[in-house]
Design a protein around this motif. Structure first.
Motif, PDB file in Angstrom:
ATOM      1  N   THR A  33       0.799  -1.217   0.000  1.00  0.00           N
ATOM      2  CA  THR A  33       0.000   0.000   0.000  1.00  0.00           C
ATOM      3  C   THR A  33       0.835   1.271   0.000  1.00  0.00           C
ATOM      4  N   GLY A  34       2.153   1.131   0.159  1.00  0.00           N
ATOM      5  CA  GLY A  34       2.996   2.324   0.225  1.00  0.00           C
ATOM      6  C   GLY A  34       2.784   3.128   1.494  1.00  0.00           C
ATOM      7  N   ALA A  35       2.429   2.428   2.577  1.00  0.00           N
ATOM      8  CA  ALA A  35       2.128   3.116   3.835  1.00  0.00           C
ATOM      9  C   ALA A  35       3.337   3.865   4.388  1.00  0.00           C
ATOM     10  N   ALA A  36       4.537   3.470   3.982  1.00  0.00           N
ATOM     11  CA  ALA A  36       5.740   4.142   4.484  1.00  0.00           C
ATOM     12  C   ALA A  36       5.737   5.629   4.166  1.00  0.00           C
ATOM     13  N   GLN A  37       5.047   6.014   3.096  1.00  0.00           N
ATOM     14  CA  GLN A  37       4.990   7.428   2.736  1.00  0.00           C
ATOM     15  C   GLN A  37       4.312   8.260   3.820  1.00  0.00           C
ATOM     16  N   LEU A  38       3.456   7.639   4.621  1.00  0.00           N
ATOM     17  CA  LEU A  38       2.765   8.355   5.681  1.00  0.00           C
ATOM     18  C   LEU A  38       3.693   8.726   6.830  1.00  0.00           C
ATOM     19  N   LEU A  39       4.872   8.105   6.880  1.00  0.00           N
ATOM     20  CA  LEU A  39       5.814   8.386   7.952  1.00  0.00           C
ATOM     21  C   LEU A  39       6.650   9.628   7.671  1.00  0.00           C
ATOM     22  N   PHE A  40       6.665  10.093   6.432  1.00  0.00           N
ATOM     23  CA  PHE A  40       7.432  11.294   6.117  1.00  0.00           C
ATOM     24  C   PHE A  40       6.800  12.465   6.855  1.00  0.00           C
ATOM     25  N   PRO A  41       7.556  13.230   7.642  1.00  0.00           N
ATOM     26  CA  PRO A  41       6.949  14.140   8.623  1.00  0.00           C
ATOM     27  C   PRO A  41       6.511  15.498   8.112  1.00  0.00           C
ATOM     28  N   PHE A  98       6.649  36.300  28.048  1.00  0.00           N
ATOM     29  CA  PHE A  98       6.273  36.096  26.651  1.00  0.00           C
ATOM     30  C   PHE A  98       4.906  35.413  26.576  1.00  0.00           C
ATOM     31  N   ALA A  99       4.099  35.842  25.635  1.00  0.00           N
ATOM     32  CA  ALA A  99       2.814  35.187  25.379  1.00  0.00           C
ATOM     33  C   ALA A  99       3.068  34.023  24.424  1.00  0.00           C
ATOM     34  N   CYS A 100       2.996  32.810  24.935  1.00  0.00           N
ATOM     35  CA  CYS A 100       3.411  31.635  24.167  1.00  0.00           C
ATOM     36  C   CYS A 100       2.203  30.858  23.632  1.00  0.00           C
ATOM     37  N   THR A 101       2.355  30.358  22.410  1.00  0.00           N
ATOM     38  CA  THR A 101       1.340  29.522  21.781  1.00  0.00           C
ATOM     39  C   THR A 101       2.015  28.317  21.148  1.00  0.00           C
ATOM     40  N   LEU A 102       1.453  27.133  21.377  1.00  0.00           N
ATOM     41  CA  LEU A 102       1.900  25.932  20.686  1.00  0.00           C
ATOM     42  C   LEU A 102       1.093  25.796  19.400  1.00  0.00           C
ATOM     43  N   LEU A 103       1.793  25.757  18.268  1.00  0.00           N
ATOM     44  CA  LEU A 103       1.132  25.546  16.984  1.00  0.00           C
ATOM     45  C   LEU A 103       1.383  24.111  16.553  1.00  0.00           C
ATOM     46  N   LEU A 104       0.335  23.310  16.437  1.00  0.00           N
ATOM     47  CA  LEU A 104       0.458  21.888  16.136  1.00  0.00           C
ATOM     48  C   LEU A 104       0.370  21.655  14.630  1.00  0.00           C
ATOM     49  N   TYR A 105       1.394  20.984  14.125  1.00  0.00           N
ATOM     50  CA  TYR A 105       1.432  20.632  12.702  1.00  0.00           C
ATOM     51  C   TYR A 105       1.102  19.153  12.581  1.00  0.00           C
ATOM     52  N   ASP A 106      -0.087  18.860  12.095  1.00  0.00           N
ATOM     53  CA  ASP A 106      -0.567  17.480  11.998  1.00  0.00           C
ATOM     54  C   ASP A 106      -0.888  17.149  10.552  1.00  0.00           C
ATOM     55  N   LEU A 107      -0.112  16.257   9.971  1.00  0.00           N
ATOM     56  CA  LEU A 107      -0.305  15.886   8.571  1.00  0.00           C
ATOM     57  C   LEU A 107      -1.633  15.178   8.341  1.00  0.00           C
ATOM     58  N   PRO A 124       0.658  19.605  32.692  1.00  0.00           N
ATOM     59  CA  PRO A 124      -0.228  20.592  33.326  1.00  0.00           C
ATOM     60  C   PRO A 124       0.433  21.944  33.560  1.00  0.00           C
ATOM     61  N   SER A 125       1.751  22.005  33.548  1.00  0.00           N
ATOM     62  CA  SER A 125       2.431  23.290  33.745  1.00  0.00           C
ATOM     63  C   SER A 125       2.166  24.266  32.609  1.00  0.00           C
ATOM     64  N   LEU A 126       1.640  23.775  31.482  1.00  0.00           N
ATOM     65  CA  LEU A 126       1.383  24.632  30.328  1.00  0.00           C
ATOM     66  C   LEU A 126      -0.072  25.108  30.287  1.00  0.00           C
ATOM     67  N   SER A 127      -0.727  25.157  31.432  1.00  0.00           N
ATOM     68  CA  SER A 127      -2.157  25.472  31.465  1.00  0.00           C
ATOM     69  C   SER A 127      -2.478  26.852  30.904  1.00  0.00           C
ATOM     70  N   ASP A 128      -1.537  27.785  30.972  1.00  0.00           N
ATOM     71  CA  ASP A 128      -1.798  29.136  30.480  1.00  0.00           C
ATOM     72  C   ASP A 128      -1.186  29.395  29.101  1.00  0.00           C
ATOM     73  N   VAL A 129      -0.691  28.350  28.457  1.00  0.00           N
ATOM     74  CA  VAL A 129      -0.091  28.468  27.125  1.00  0.00           C
ATOM     75  C   VAL A 129      -1.144  28.141  26.072  1.00  0.00           C
ATOM     76  N   GLY A 130      -1.240  28.971  25.034  1.00  0.00           N
ATOM     77  CA  GLY A 130      -2.219  28.732  23.988  1.00  0.00           C
ATOM     78  C   GLY A 130      -1.887  27.513  23.148  1.00  0.00           C
ATOM     79  N   ILE A 131      -2.912  26.890  22.590  1.00  0.00           N
ATOM     80  CA  ILE A 131      -2.746  25.729  21.714  1.00  0.00           C
ATOM     81  C   ILE A 131      -3.618  25.935  20.488  1.00  0.00           C
ATOM     82  N   ALA A 132      -3.030  25.806  19.312  1.00  0.00           N
ATOM     83  CA  ALA A 132      -3.791  25.961  18.070  1.00  0.00           C
ATOM     84  C   ALA A 132      -3.149  25.098  16.996  1.00  0.00           C
ATOM     85  N   MET A 133      -3.867  24.882  15.926  1.00  0.00           N
ATOM     86  CA  MET A 133      -3.320  24.168  14.781  1.00  0.00           C
ATOM     87  C   MET A 133      -2.616  25.167  13.856  1.00  0.00           C
ATOM     88  N   VAL A 134      -1.593  24.712  13.167  1.00  0.00           N
ATOM     89  CA  VAL A 134      -0.913  25.558  12.194  1.00  0.00           C
ATOM     90  C   VAL A 134      -1.884  25.904  11.068  1.00  0.00           C
TER      91      VAL A 134
END
Length: 401
Positions: A33-41, A98-107, A124-134
């Motif tokens: 199926t060529g599933a290995a291609q899904l591992l490319f990040p 600094f106002a920090c945000t985690l931007l999640l890159y999900d293929l 849990p220490s990151l409770s005040d850090v923003g989280i969003a998708m790229v």
């Protein structure tokens, strides 16, 4: 009359166990199926090219406002050491204003709410850090920080403004054989970011392999979590962090070394934590993914720990020492640049040499005294210098006094 090749294969397969047949079928399906291609990040459209860099703007920090920093990451799983180290830097930056945000890159377009819950629960220490998708464009931040070669490419392709930094925990070209992925990882260091190299190994390789400059971020150790605990019982056996999907962590070496160790020391328990493993040729107690506190408890019960890495050293050896367990690690000149604690036991990167080294640690006459000496050898260490160095670079880049 001779049997057909197909019948011969089927006859051989019938003699195999059901678990083998299941894995064999999965392997063939994976290949077909060529599933290995899904591992490319990284997506093809996000691959940048250092010879054709896109222009971007820098932003002047508004006086009196909190400077904003986006940290681009792949979605983490609980217990991820690389994410834990990066998140220490995020926490330090947030504490520094600094106002920090985690931007999640999900293929694979996973559920944002699921990733959000994982991060909030596991860190849990990151409770005040923003989280969003790229998003399609990365904008609105004074600085953008890459956390891996793939996220560096994403930033170079999608970020239209903000200072660009790159927190480098390992020399990632070494993660794969020489080829396209190796070359893309190399090129991530030529994309014009300011590099923050975790440890002397990474800094040295960036300089010697590519002629790239970097700021040195010193390795740290959480001695508030990893420490000696009061105990009246004798330490016994060894522990091992199983990482099946990362060849650089020496999974096959570890299995063979522990098999040899068990043959010589059948009464010593072997504790395994991390990835779920089965079919090992020796008995183990498997603990799964452990919290840092539970891991420290485990370390306080064993005499030694097998901690292999064929690229930058992991955090495990010094965490073992802090808890009084002796780390046995594979000999490597790059690792010695970073791992200098006297209690570490180095062995040639062969299963027999590693097994012998484990055996020599368990043969020590006074396990309690050696455990105390191991903990003293890293006493006072912390992540404070690393966190302060990262914060200082951010301030310098953004012109903040």
């Amino acid at each position: 009359m001779t049997s057909s090749p197909k019948r011969s294969i089927l006859a051989r397969l019938r003699r195999r166990s059901p678990s083998y047949l299941l894995r064999y079928a999965a392997l063939r399906l994976y290949e077909k199926t060529g599933a290995a291609q899904l591992l490319f990040p990284v997506l093809d459209r996000d691959l940048a090219d250092s010879s054709r860099l896109r222009p971007f703007r820098t932003r002047a920090v508004t006086p009196g406002s909190r400077p904003s920093v986006a940290w681009v990451i792949h979605p983490p799983t609980p217990g991820s050491g690389g994410h834990t180290t990066l998140f220490r830097m995020v926490r330090a930056a947030a504490d520094a204003g600094f106002a920090c945000t985690l931007l999640l890159y999900d293929l694979h377009h996973g559920d944002h709410r699921y990733y959000h819950d994982v991060i909030r629960h596991a860190w849990p220490s990151l409770s005040d850090v923003g989280i969003a998708m790229v998003g399609e464009r990365i904008s609105g931040y004074d600085a953008v920080v890459a956390s891996s070669w793939s996220t560096a490419h994403v930033i170079a392709s999608r970020a239209v403004e903000g200072k660009r930094l790159y927190f480098i925990q390992d020399y990632e070209p070494f993660f794969t054989p020489r080829g396209s992925e190796y070359a893309y990882a190399e090129d991530s260091y030529r994309l014009g970011f300011r590099h923050l190299a975790l440890g002397e190994m990474v800094q040295g390789l960036l300089r010697d392999e590519l002629g790239v400059a970097s700021d040195l971020i010193p390795f740290g150790l959480d001695t508030r979590t990893y420490r000696l605990l009061p105990s009246t019982t004798e330490r016994r056996g060894v522990c091992w962090y199983a990482k099946t999907g990362s060849d650089r962590r020496g999974y096959r070496h570890a299995v063979r070394a522990l098999q040899l160790f068990h043959e010589e020391h059948p009464d010593e328990p072997i504790h395994v934590y991390g990835d779920a493993v089965s079919g090992l040729p020796f008995p183990v107690t498997h603990h799964g993914v452990l919290s840092a506190a539970r891991l420290n408890e485990l370390y306080n019960t064993v005499v030694a720990g097998l901690a292999l890495s064929f690229t930058n050293v992991s955090l495990v050896p010094e965490e073992l020492l802090a808890a009084g367990a002796i780390p046995v690690v594979n000999e490597d000149p790059h690792a010695r640049m970073v791992l200098r604690a006297p209690g570490v036991v180095w062995a040639a990167a062969t299963p027999a040499a590693l097994a012998d080294a484990l055996g020599s640690v368990l043969a020590h006459s006074d396990r309690r005294a050696r455990a105390a000496a191991a903990a003293r050898s890293v006493s006072g260490r912390s992540w404070d210098p690393a966190e302060e160095a990262v914060v200082e670079v951010l301030r310098e880049e953004l012109g903040i006094a």
